[in-house]
Scaffold this motif. Structure first.
Motif, PDB file in Angstrom:
ATOM      1  N   ARG A 209       0.829  -1.207   0.000  1.00 55.46           N
ATOM      2  CA  ARG A 209       0.000   0.000   0.000  1.00 55.46           C
ATOM      3  C   ARG A 209       0.864   1.258   0.000  1.00 55.46           C
ATOM      4  NH1 ARG A 209      -5.264   1.515   1.547  1.00 55.46           N
ATOM      5  NH2 ARG A 209      -5.840  -0.543   0.767  1.00 55.46           N
ATOM      6  N   THR A 210       1.956   1.227   0.761  1.00 55.83           N
ATOM      7  CA  THR A 210       2.869   2.367   0.776  1.00 55.83           C
ATOM      8  C   THR A 210       3.503   2.580  -0.590  1.00 55.83           C
ATOM      9  OG1 THR A 210       3.362   1.944   3.108  1.00 55.83           O
ATOM     10  CG2 THR A 210       4.904   3.345   1.897  1.00 55.83           C
ATOM     11  N   ARG A 211       3.928   1.508  -1.222  1.00 56.14           N
ATOM     12  CA  ARG A 211       4.506   1.622  -2.565  1.00 56.14           C
ATOM     13  C   ARG A 211       3.506   2.233  -3.536  1.00 56.14           C
ATOM     14  NH1 ARG A 211       6.190  -3.599  -4.962  1.00 56.14           N
ATOM     15  NH2 ARG A 211       7.598  -2.365  -6.248  1.00 56.14           N
ATOM     16  N   GLU A 212       2.255   1.807  -3.438  1.00 57.33           N
ATOM     17  CA  GLU A 212       1.231   2.338  -4.338  1.00 57.33           C
ATOM     18  C   GLU A 212       1.001   3.828  -4.099  1.00 57.33           C
ATOM     19  OE1 GLU A 212      -3.419   1.540  -5.649  1.00 57.33           O
ATOM     20  OE2 GLU A 212      -2.537   0.415  -3.983  1.00 57.33           O
ATOM     21  N   LYS A 213       0.974   4.235  -2.847  1.00 56.71           N
ATOM     22  CA  LYS A 213       0.767   5.656  -2.546  1.00 56.71           C
ATOM     23  C   LYS A 213       1.920   6.505  -3.069  1.00 56.71           C
ATOM     24  CE  LYS A 213      -2.159   5.064   1.548  1.00 56.71           C
ATOM     25  NZ  LYS A 213      -2.270   5.235   3.027  1.00 56.71           N
ATOM     26  N   ARG A 215       3.883   5.715  -5.602  1.00 58.26           N
ATOM     27  CA  ARG A 215       3.761   5.741  -7.061  1.00 58.26           C
ATOM     28  C   ARG A 215       2.731   6.767  -7.500  1.00 58.26           C
ATOM     29  NH1 ARG A 215       1.544   0.507 -10.217  1.00 58.26           N
ATOM     30  NH2 ARG A 215      -0.344   1.165  -9.115  1.00 58.26           N
ATOM     31  N   GLU A 216       1.590   6.812  -6.836  1.00 59.21           N
ATOM     32  CA  GLU A 216       0.550   7.777  -7.187  1.00 59.21           C
ATOM     33  C   GLU A 216       1.016   9.208  -6.919  1.00 59.21           C
ATOM     34  OE1 GLU A 216      -2.784   9.088  -8.899  1.00 59.21           O
ATOM     35  OE2 GLU A 216      -2.043   7.014  -8.838  1.00 59.21           O
ATOM     36  N   ARG A 217       1.821   9.381  -5.877  1.00 56.75           N
ATOM     37  CA  ARG A 217       2.344  10.719  -5.578  1.00 56.75           C
ATOM     38  C   ARG A 217       3.223  11.213  -6.719  1.00 56.75           C
ATOM     39  NH1 ARG A 217       5.678  10.604  -0.280  1.00 56.75           N
ATOM     40  NH2 ARG A 217       3.615  10.027   0.518  1.00 56.75           N
ATOM     41  N   PHE A 218       4.068  10.340  -7.262  1.00 54.41           N
ATOM     42  CA  PHE A 218       4.899  10.725  -8.407  1.00 54.41           C
ATOM     43  C   PHE A 218       4.040  11.033  -9.625  1.00 54.41           C
ATOM     44  CE2 PHE A 218       8.544   8.883  -6.144  1.00 54.41           C
ATOM     45  CZ  PHE A 218       9.553   9.751  -6.520  1.00 54.41           C
ATOM     46  N   ARG A 219       3.023  10.224  -9.864  1.00 57.25           N
ATOM     47  CA  ARG A 219       2.168  10.447 -11.023  1.00 57.25           C
ATOM     48  C   ARG A 219       1.452  11.783 -10.955  1.00 57.25           C
ATOM     49  NH1 ARG A 219      -0.760   4.465 -11.658  1.00 57.25           N
ATOM     50  NH2 ARG A 219       1.001   3.407 -12.689  1.00 57.25           N
ATOM     51  N   GLN A 220       1.015  12.166  -9.776  1.00 55.22           N
ATOM     52  CA  GLN A 220       0.323  13.435  -9.629  1.00 55.22           C
ATOM     53  C   GLN A 220       1.282  14.612  -9.698  1.00 55.22           C
ATOM     54  OE1 GLN A 220      -1.948  13.248  -5.995  1.00 55.22           O
ATOM     55  NE2 GLN A 220      -3.346  11.665  -6.778  1.00 55.22           N
ATOM     56  N   ALA A 221       2.486  14.419  -9.175  1.00 56.75           N
ATOM     57  CA  ALA A 221       3.463  15.502  -9.189  1.00 56.75           C
ATOM     58  C   ALA A 221       4.048  15.738 -10.568  1.00 56.75           C
ATOM     59  CB  ALA A 221       4.578  15.208  -8.196  1.00 56.75           C
ATOM     60  N   LEU A 222       4.179  14.659 -11.363  1.00 53.83           N
ATOM     61  CA  LEU A 222       4.801  14.750 -12.701  1.00 53.83           C
ATOM     62  C   LEU A 222       3.883  14.082 -13.729  1.00 53.83           C
ATOM     63  CD1 LEU A 222       8.360  13.657 -11.527  1.00 53.83           C
ATOM     64  CD2 LEU A 222       7.677  16.001 -12.066  1.00 53.83           C
ATOM     65  N   ILE A 232       9.806   6.706 -10.574  1.00 48.61           N
ATOM     66  CA  ILE A 232       9.009   5.704  -9.856  1.00 48.61           C
ATOM     67  C   ILE A 232       9.816   4.416  -9.699  1.00 48.61           C
ATOM     68  CG2 ILE A 232       6.965   4.236 -10.014  1.00 48.61           C
ATOM     69  CD1 ILE A 232       5.556   6.585 -11.411  1.00 48.61           C
ATOM     70  N   ALA A 233      10.513   4.029 -10.757  1.00 46.15           N
ATOM     71  CA  ALA A 233      11.336   2.811 -10.687  1.00 46.15           C
ATOM     72  C   ALA A 233      12.433   2.947  -9.648  1.00 46.15           C
ATOM     73  CB  ALA A 233      11.929   2.505 -12.058  1.00 46.15           C
ATOM     74  N   LEU A 234      13.050   4.107  -9.572  1.00 43.64           N
ATOM     75  CA  LEU A 234      14.136   4.312  -8.608  1.00 43.64           C
ATOM     76  C   LEU A 234      13.622   4.357  -7.176  1.00 43.64           C
ATOM     77  CD1 LEU A 234      16.235   7.006 -10.504  1.00 43.64           C
ATOM     78  CD2 LEU A 234      16.861   4.628 -10.118  1.00 43.64           C
ATOM     79  N   ALA A 440       9.808  10.575  -2.034  1.00 43.42           N
ATOM     80  CA  ALA A 440       8.954   9.488  -1.543  1.00 43.42           C
ATOM     81  C   ALA A 440       8.684   9.622  -0.052  1.00 43.42           C
ATOM     82  CB  ALA A 440       9.610   8.138  -1.837  1.00 43.42           C
ATOM     83  N   ILE A 441       9.675  10.171   0.683  1.00 39.56           N
ATOM     84  CA  ILE A 441       9.523  10.326   2.137  1.00 39.56           C
ATOM     85  C   ILE A 441       8.849  11.649   2.485  1.00 39.56           C
ATOM     86  CG2 ILE A 441      10.784  10.483   4.320  1.00 39.56           C
ATOM     87  CD1 ILE A 441      12.962   8.746   3.002  1.00 39.56           C
ATOM     88  N   LEU A 442       9.280  12.707   1.794  1.00 41.79           N
ATOM     89  CA  LEU A 442       8.794  14.056   2.081  1.00 41.79           C
ATOM     90  C   LEU A 442       8.185  14.640   0.807  1.00 41.79           C
ATOM     91  CD1 LEU A 442       8.764  16.214   4.347  1.00 41.79           C
ATOM     92  CD2 LEU A 442      10.912  17.086   3.400  1.00 41.79           C
ATOM     93  N   PRO A 443       6.863  14.674   0.665  1.00 41.94           N
ATOM     94  CA  PRO A 443       6.220  15.043  -0.603  1.00 41.94           C
ATOM     95  C   PRO A 443       6.265  16.534  -0.912  1.00 41.94           C
ATOM     96  CG  PRO A 443       4.552  14.616   1.060  1.00 41.94           C
ATOM     97  CD  PRO A 443       5.862  14.287   1.692  1.00 41.94           C
TER      98      PRO A 443
END
Length: 786
Positions: A209-213, A215-222, A232-234, A440-443
């Motif tokens: 669930r954390t990984r998914e959140k 990933r979604e954070r990156f998608r929304q930011a970029l 996201i891969a890194l 990933a830690i600090l959005p």
């Protein structure tokens, strides 16, 4: 210890390469050998003399070999025992379970791993299922939101693990076995498909669930950033958002390892965390007096690395680095010295104890091979050589030493890799990855923007290097013997200065890079009917020419059999250009991979019956010409004749697509093979009227995959082949081949083969009778069909 670990790993490799699991008697003998060999080795160690020492080494090695072999066989038996019974294939079953992985988007829906808790039938505990937005020609509809860690009740339809099997192709069935996935399928439309719990507590569900959140954070930011998938891969190890074109750039420049969660990233993350904890620890006297700061820091670094590996998907390179860091941390805590080779060997043993199928993964060999090479060139060197010289030496060692493995695994290696890595390693490892993990830690949006900008800067020179025509070396897949010889040569060449005749090691690479597979002789042809699922793709090879007849299906907008099956197969077979590409008609299962083939390999001419405005004909341009009955040509004393379709009359209305399919006959050494594509009864009647008894063939690819609309009794009688090949997908929705058609061909006395059962079918035409082989029989594995 190091030798024991290596022999143990070799025993596991022997078990995984076996066609069958060992018998109970063999396993029993191995179990007896392990303690027996150990006892005898101990007794030998009590004696003095070189002979007793040699005996001890032999006994210990035999015991370690038996331990690895029997351990892998035991793990395989346990996993294979969890199987979907054949009677439950294709039946609707209601299951309750938990979404156990990141849901992955694809063109028509979502795919995810499902951990089964309850079911109306005996099912494996872990299955892979897809949830489509629409079936076949249905209009696409919205899907409910699905997240990792949710509990659902679903109606599913499953099948046993099955994949396409082609020479040098990806072993999907073996990969499913390693992942513990013992059935695949899809969700059936049903009112009872219901989310039961929004989140099921558990360590791994929380991780997913954390990984998914993240990933979604990156998608929304970029949302529109071209390299968002790389970040996201890194950060979380999900590489599926990276475009295929970008993967090709990484492969041509040799920097694919930087996009994965590599050992370098894990080590860097652990080192930064250890340094931070150690710095803080020294400034708190109560803590520093209770426990040394160095030990506290290294333990904290290991814990941080463990968390990062979990978050990043737990790949083999990450595991290997984590276990090595664990060995170093334990040695520092216990105040023991550790040799680098022993640490690496222990990490190897731990990886294989957890996952004995890791030896079948390309990343396993590249990961452990790269670290072993680094240890080889760094051990015993003078520290005064300078950092630049040391960096150049290590880059040269990894580039040279991995050439044999890269040629065996991928049939290519990058010639610009040293320069590309010199540019990319510092930026990706020390700028892009830390920023991606920090986001990933600090959005904070700034962190995502900085990470993406840094990777854009990295790719500017990398893209230029990838455009160079000589950027990478490609050749056919070499035999293992040459790869082993070349690996020994690489190690010899990388030994320290002062080693006599190091240049001899480089000469041992020459047979590897100059090797080319044997081709048919004059008057002979090899015809490979590839396993592309429900579709058709055939490779015809003569002494000096190559032809592709159809290109299999397109699976989605970004995936097709041309890219995934045909081009890797041709590269492994040493085919650098095609003399002719025949695309018989416009059905997706025959023309779906054509554009990828035209883009991926030089093609001299294209013969089709496609409409004039079809993209394949537009790409072909001046190379394009229609298939017309009566066309013929000869290559290397092998004759090719187009038998269908007839030239259309002026003003004639186009017929049904299948009836316009190109039919090609191949004659070599007095033997005939007939490729019939998707013709149906009408076209068969036309062929009979024009060719009559001249249709007689030795080998025939069944018309229209064995559809009930083809293979009329008259056509079967006229062709009367010794062999009939059915190119069909496993449990395909058309239920090809039709049982009545199969029975008719069988009653005619022909021997029948199907690609879903045997994999690719290789036909050797020449003097004497045709010789047929199947890919599954040529390289059998114990998990096939299980």
């Amino acid at each position: 210890m190091m030798n024991i670990c290596l022999v143990f790993a070799f025993g596991i490799l022997c078990a995984q390469l076996g066609a069958d699991l060992p018998s109970p008697a063999a396993r029993g003998a191995a179990v007896v050998l392990i303690p027996g060999g150990g006892l005898l080795a101990w007794l030998a160690s009590r004696r003095s003399g070189g002979w007793w020492r040699s005996l001890q080494v032999i006994l210990v090695s035999l015991a370690a070999l038996a331990a690895g072999w029997s351990f892998a066989a035991w793990r395989a038996e346990v996993r294979l025992a969890e199987v979907l019974a054949a009677e439950w294939e294709g039946r609707d079953v209601v299951v309750t379970g938990v979404v156990a992985s990141l849901p992955q988007d694809f063109e028509r829906g979502l795919r995810f791993v499902f951990a089964v808790e309850q079911s109306a039938a005996p099912l494996p505990s872990t299955i892979s299922i897809a949830w489509y937005r629409g079936f076949r020609d249905e209009e696409l509809h919205a899907l409910p939101e699905i997240h990792a860690g949710e509990r659902w009740r679903l109606s599913v339809r499953l099948k046993r693990p099955h994949g396409n099997v082609n020479p040098h192709g990806f072993d999907y069935e073996g990969w499913l076995l390693e992942q513990g996935i013992r059935a695949t399928g899809y969700v059936r439309p049903a009112e009872g498909n219901t989310r039961l719990d929004a989140f099921v507590p558990g360590v791994m569900t929380a991780v997913e669930r954390t990984r998914e959140k993240i990933r979604e954070r990156f998608r929304q930011a970029l949302p529109d950033a071209p390299y968002a998938g790389v970040l996201i891969a890194l950060a979380v190890g999900d590489q599926r958002a990276i475009a295929p074109d970008l993967w090709r750039v990484f492969a041509r420049t040799g920097i694919s390892h930087l996009v994965a969660i590599s050992g370098m990233h894990v080590t860097m993350f652990a080192a930064l965390f250890a340094a931070g904890v150690g710095w803080s620890w020294r400034r708190i006297p109560a803590l520093a007096l209770r426990w040394p700061a160095q030990q506290a820091g290294v333990v904290a670094g290991f814990v941080a690395a463990f968390g990062y590996c979990l978050l990043a998907g737990w790949g083999v390179p990450a595991q290997r680095t984590l276990y090595m860091l664990g060995c170093v941390a334990l040695a520092l805590v216990l105040r023991r010295e550790t040799a680098p080779g022993r640490v690496l060997a222990l990490a190897l043993a731990v990886v294989l104890l957890i996952d004995p199928w890791a030896v079948m993964a390309a990343g396993f060999w590249l990961s452990f091979g790269a670290v072993a090479l680094l240890f080889l060139v760094s051990t015993g060197r003078l520290a005064s050589e300078g950092r630049l010289r040391e960096a150049l030496r290590t880059q040269w060692a990894v580039t040279l030493g991995l050439i044999p493995a890269l040629l065996v695994l991928f049939q290519q290696f990058s010639l610009v890799s040293p320069l590309a890595n010199a540019i990319a390693i510092p930026l990706v490892s020390f700028v892009v990855t830390p920023l991606a993990v920090a986001f990933a830690i600090l959005p904070l949006q700034m962190l995502a923007d900085l990470a993406h900008s840094a990777f854009v800067l990295t790719m500017l020179p990398v893209h230029w290097l990838a455009t160079l025509p000589w950027a990478n070396w490609q050749q056919a897949a070499p035999p293992p013997g040459l790869a082993v010889l070349a690996s020994v040569g690489c190690v010899w060449a990388l030994l320290p200065r002062g080693t006599p005749a190091r240049w001899v090691g480089l000469t041992m690479l020459v047979p590897l890079v100059l090797w080319a597979p044997a081709r048919p002789g004059e008057g002979e042809a090899t015809v490979t009917v590839l396993d592309v699922g429900q579709g058709l793709a055939v490779h015809v090879q003569t002494a000096a020419h190559d032809l592709i007849y159809d290109t299999g299906p397109a699976f989605s907008a970004d995936a097709n059999s041309g890219e995934r099956i045909l081009l890797p197969y041709l590269r492994a077979a040493g085919v650098r250009r095609l003399d002719t590409l025949v695309v018989t008609h416009q059905d997706n299962d025959h023309a779906g991979g054509a554009e990828a083939v035209l883009s991926g390999i030089p093609v001299a001419e294209v013969r089709t019956s496609l409409p004039l405005n079809h993209p394949v004909r537009l790409i072909a341009g001046m190379r394009d010409q229609p298939c017309v009955a009566g066309q013929h040509w000869e290559w290397d004393r092998v004759r090719f004749t187009m038998l269908h379709p007839e030239a259309p009359a002026s003003g004639a209305v186009p017929r049904k697509t299948n009836d316009m399919a190109c039919v090609l006959r191949v004659e070599a050494g007095g033997q005939r093979l007939l490729l019939t594509s998707d013709i149906e009864a009408v076209s068969e009647a036309g062929l009979l009227a024009r060719e009559g008894a001249n249709l007689a063939s030795d080998v025939l690819v069944a018309p229209h995959h064995g559809s009930r609309t083809s293979s009329t009794p008259a056509f079967i009688a006229a062709t009367s082949p010794r062999w009939v090949i059915f190119p069909v997908g496993y449990r395909n929705r058309f239920r090809h081949p039709n049982p009545d058609v199969w029975a008719r061909w069988s009653a005619s006395g022909s021997r029948l083969l199907r690609t879903d059962a045997g994999g690719a079918v290789i036909v050797h035409l020449g003097a004497g009778e045709p010789r047929l082989e199947t890919a599954r029989a040529l390289a059998p594995r114990y998990w096939y069909g299980r």
